[in-house]
Design a protein around this motif. Structure first.
Motif, PDB file in Angstrom:
ATOM      1  N   ALA A 192      31.896  48.521  35.777  1.00  0.00           N
ATOM      2  CA  ALA A 192      32.503  47.346  37.138  1.00  0.00           C
ATOM      3  C   ALA A 192      34.185  47.666  37.335  1.00  0.00           C
ATOM      4  N   ILE A 193      34.527  47.723  36.342  1.00  0.00           N
ATOM      5  CA  ILE A 193      35.816  48.357  36.117  1.00  0.00           C
ATOM      6  C   ILE A 193      36.382  49.959  36.584  1.00  0.00           C
ATOM      7  N   VAL A 208      34.006  51.707  38.991  1.00  0.00           N
ATOM      8  CA  VAL A 208      34.147  51.641  40.362  1.00  0.00           C
ATOM      9  C   VAL A 208      34.503  51.928  41.688  1.00  0.00           C
ATOM     10  N   ARG A 209      34.721  51.965  42.781  1.00  0.00           N
ATOM     11  CA  ARG A 209      34.834  52.448  43.464  1.00  0.00           C
ATOM     12  C   ARG A 209      34.262  51.457  44.970  1.00  0.00           C
ATOM     13  N   LEU A 245      33.808  48.082  46.328  1.00  0.00           N
ATOM     14  CA  LEU A 245      34.494  47.040  44.922  1.00  0.00           C
ATOM     15  C   LEU A 245      32.754  45.947  45.134  1.00  0.00           C
ATOM     16  N   ALA A 260      30.448  47.185  42.486  1.00  0.00           N
ATOM     17  CA  ALA A 260      31.517  46.836  41.433  1.00  0.00           C
ATOM     18  C   ALA A 260      31.156  45.057  41.005  1.00  0.00           C
ATOM     19  N   VAL A 261      31.291  43.925  42.130  1.00  0.00           N
ATOM     20  CA  VAL A 261      31.526  42.700  42.156  1.00  0.00           C
ATOM     21  C   VAL A 261      29.144  42.757  41.132  1.00  0.00           C
ATOM     22  N   LEU A 304      32.366  35.409  44.261  1.00  0.00           N
ATOM     23  CA  LEU A 304      33.313  37.171  44.831  1.00  0.00           C
ATOM     24  C   LEU A 304      32.408  37.969  45.741  1.00  0.00           C
ATOM     25  N   VAL A 323      35.103  38.983  48.802  1.00  0.00           N
ATOM     26  CA  VAL A 323      34.601  40.793  49.192  1.00  0.00           C
ATOM     27  C   VAL A 323      34.558  41.049  50.435  1.00  0.00           C
ATOM     28  N   THR A 348      38.044  43.321  52.480  1.00  0.00           N
ATOM     29  CA  THR A 348      37.428  44.389  52.964  1.00  0.00           C
ATOM     30  C   THR A 348      36.940  45.461  50.789  1.00  0.00           C
ATOM     31  N   ARG A 402      36.720  48.791  50.656  1.00  0.00           N
ATOM     32  CA  ARG A 402      37.160  49.179  49.802  1.00  0.00           C
ATOM     33  C   ARG A 402      38.316  49.616  48.623  1.00  0.00           C
ATOM     34  N   SER A 403      38.736  50.584  48.132  1.00  0.00           N
ATOM     35  CA  SER A 403      39.487  50.220  47.102  1.00  0.00           C
ATOM     36  C   SER A 403      39.748  51.872  46.475  1.00  0.00           C
ATOM     37  N   ASP A 427      41.418  52.711  43.865  1.00  0.00           N
ATOM     38  CA  ASP A 427      40.885  52.939  42.266  1.00  0.00           C
ATOM     39  C   ASP A 427      39.860  52.203  41.331  1.00  0.00           C
ATOM     40  N   ASN A 432      44.264  47.684  42.598  1.00  0.00           N
ATOM     41  CA  ASN A 432      43.440  46.446  43.521  1.00  0.00           C
ATOM     42  C   ASN A 432      43.541  45.234  43.058  1.00  0.00           C
ATOM     43  N   LYS A 469      39.801  44.082  41.761  1.00  0.00           N
ATOM     44  CA  LYS A 469      39.666  44.626  40.528  1.00  0.00           C
ATOM     45  C   LYS A 469      39.738  43.819  38.936  1.00  0.00           C
ATOM     46  N   LEU A 482      40.900  34.293  43.688  1.00  0.00           N
ATOM     47  CA  LEU A 482      39.904  34.859  44.840  1.00  0.00           C
ATOM     48  C   LEU A 482      40.652  33.871  46.095  1.00  0.00           C
ATOM     49  N   GLU A 505      45.648  46.561  48.070  1.00  0.00           N
ATOM     50  CA  GLU A 505      46.165  47.304  47.488  1.00  0.00           C
ATOM     51  C   GLU A 505      47.657  46.837  46.422  1.00  0.00           C
TER      52      GLU A 505
END
Lengths: 81, 126, 96
Positions: free
Chosen positions: A20-21, A23-24, A26, A29-30, A68, A72, A76, A78-79, A81, B29, B32, B103, B117
């Motif tokens: 989960a931490i 994966v790029r 998001l 990851a959720v 979550l 998202v 967005t 995209r992340s 990292d 992020n 994250k 959130l 970011e």
């Protein structure tokens, strides 16, 4: 060879947490975090805490994942990292 | 070997907590970071619930029909400890409340700076 | 930042693992958490509350004020979310 259930659950939970931490994407990851919550719920049912398992399955794996995903979608996917 | 068998569950909870802590510190992020906070909270709750566990034939903290009519005395070692379950039931709901507020703050920052970011937000503030 | 975070989390984890040496064994029936307060709840819950589920009786009966405070926390979080995510239309434009 008789592996007890709790060791399988613990390995799955640690794998889901690492995934989960790392994966790029998001949204992925959720979703992995939802799987993590569900495995945690199974682990609590196996520890004998049935009320906590009910609450986790409904509140954390249900409402938390929905919150979550909504966040998202509002921001967005995209992340870096 | 006895020592490892007696304690390895605690070590797995500590490893989970370290994963969440690393995500809160090192990931840039914001979503994250919030996921890391959720993992951290779940690890602490798991540690508390595991303290209620009793080895050696203890059942769920629910009285059976025979116990309710007083056919034999209630043995304490026969039931799991109900107190950590109650406290962690409260903690799960509070963790969802903190997740919602975090959130909401992340969505506010995205509306203002159009990025999630941390380093880009710091650059935009300066 | 990444290596610093890794080092800090590993140091904290090492200290916590050092702390588990003094913990009671996992699943010990005679650990301090299991012999101090909870035997009274287990023994008296049928006489005092007539509820078979001990978790429910402790949550709603013995520690009802705790649950009441939890409701306050949820209400505060909901109000904070509404205040943060509200779209300010005319007033917001005038202020900006």
């Amino acid at each position: 060879m008789n592996i007890p259930f709790d060791i399988i659950f613990q390995i799955f939970v640690v794998m889901c947490a690492i995934a989960a931490i790392t994966v790029r994407d998001l949204l992925s990851a959720v979703m992995v975090l939802g799987a993590y919550s569900f495995f945690m719920c199974l682990m609590w049912a196996q520890l004998g805490a049935v009320d906590v398992a009910f609450t986790e399955a409904s509140v954390s794996a249900g409402i938390g994942t929905i919150l979550l995903i909504a966040a998202v979608l509002k921001t967005t996917r995209r992340s870096k990292d | 070997m006895d020592f490892i068998i007696a304690k390895y569950n605690y070590w797995i909870y500590i490893i989970l907590m370290m994963i969440g802590f690393y995500a809160m510190i090192a990931k840039s992020n914001l979503i994250k970071k919030i996921i890391g906070m959720n993992i951290f909270q779940t690890a602490i709750i798991l540690f508390f619930v595991s303290m209620a566990y009793k080895k050696g034939g203890a059942t769920l903290p629910i009285l059976t029909n025979a116990d309710m009519h007083g056919e034999h005395a209630i043995q304490v070692a026969q039931y799991l400890n109900p107190l950590p379950h109650v406290l962690m039931l409260t903690a799960i709901v509070v963790s969802i409340a903190t997740l919602g507020v975090a959130l909401a703050i992340a969505i506010m920052m995205y509306r203002k700076y159009h990025t999630l970011e941390e380093d880009e937000i710091l650059k935009a503030i300066k | 930042m990444k290596t610093l975070g890794l080092i800090v989390s590993i140091i904290v984890g090492a200290f916590l693992m050092y702390g588990t040496i003094d913990m009671p064994d996992w699943g010990d029936p005679n650990s301090p958490a299991s012999i101090h307060v909870s035997p009274r709840y287990i023994k008296k819950t049928e006489v005092e509350t007539a509820t078979p589920n001990m978790v429910t009786s402790v949550l709603a009966d013995y520690r009802g004020y705790d649950t009441l405070g939890e409701t306050t926390v949820i209400f505060t979080a909901g109000m904070a979310c509404i205040l943060l995510l509200r779209r300010r239309k005319e007033a917001g434009k005038a202020r900006r």
